[in-house]
Write an enzyme that holds these catalytic residues in place. Structure first.
Site: not given
Length: 223
Positions: A85, A194, A196
């Protein structure tokens, strides 16, 4: 395996990235934006957020942070680097990846779970995935539209350097539905969604994102 995770003023997702590293069996090492020190790590993650408040352009100030001088030098020597990002924006501003990220085409912040197609599974961050696999991870950004001139797009497509592509409706106006790209040597990867936030089905839509961090472990061990 020691993986550095950078914190800038305005970073939001550094703790999540550190958690993902630990889930993959690595040691997360905190790196501070103002330090000229990578602390001997094997790889670096530039996480999401709003570095320096996203003043000027997203990532435009962060590229000049002392730690990024070290990241650029290490990346040129082959160290794996992942930008997520805002981290993707920073890597483009630092010229580790080509192109730029601009305001979403409908001018709205997009926050949703997003399907991605794995277009390149030969990078340091994607070797755990099957070519053509579709994964579901969160997307949350206001300036996520990937843009590049035609010659750059042709080069990325021709060299197989598009790593992820949006599946279904394009959420932000990215050229060629591009969600993530890689450097020519496959060691530096940037993407807007994302991974994660998708490492455990208990806390994310899936655990599909964990494959990126497990891929890094494989890459570092084999190296």
């Amino acid at each position: 395996m020691r993986v550095g995770v950078i914190t800038f003023p305005g970073t939001l997702d550094d703790v999540d990235a550190e958690r993902a590293v630990r889930y993959a069996g690595g040691e997360a090492v905190k790196l501070w934006h103002a330090d000229h020190d990578l602390k001997g790590v094997d790889a670096v993650i530039v996480p999401g957020g709003f570095s320096y408040g996203d003043y000027l352009r997203c990532g435009a100030i962060a590229r000049f942070a002392p730690v990024m001088t070290e990241v650029v030098d290490a990346a040129k020597k082959g160290m794996p680097v992942l930008g997520i990002c805002n981290g993707f924006q920073i890597l483009c501003e630092a010229h580790l990846l080509p192109g730029a990220l601009v305001r979403n085409h409908k001018l709205h912040f997009v926050c949703r779970d997003q399907w991605l197609k794995v277009e390149n599974n030969s990078t340091a961050w994607t070797n755990r995935y099957d070519q053509g696999a579709e994964i579901l991870v969160p997307l949350k950004s206001g300036e996520g539209g990937y843009q590049a001139d035609r010659s750059t797009l042709d080069e990325l497509e021709g060299e197989g350097r598009v790593v992820f592509r949006y599946v279904g409706e394009n959420p932000n106006g990215s050229r060629n539905d591009i969600a993530g790209i890689t450097s020519a040597n496959g060691r530096v990867v940037g993407l807007m969604p994302h991974p994660e936030h998708a490492i455990d089905a208990l806390t994310g839509p899936t655990d599909d994102g964990l494959g990126m961090f497990l891929s890094l472990v494989d890459s570092v061990v084999k190296a």
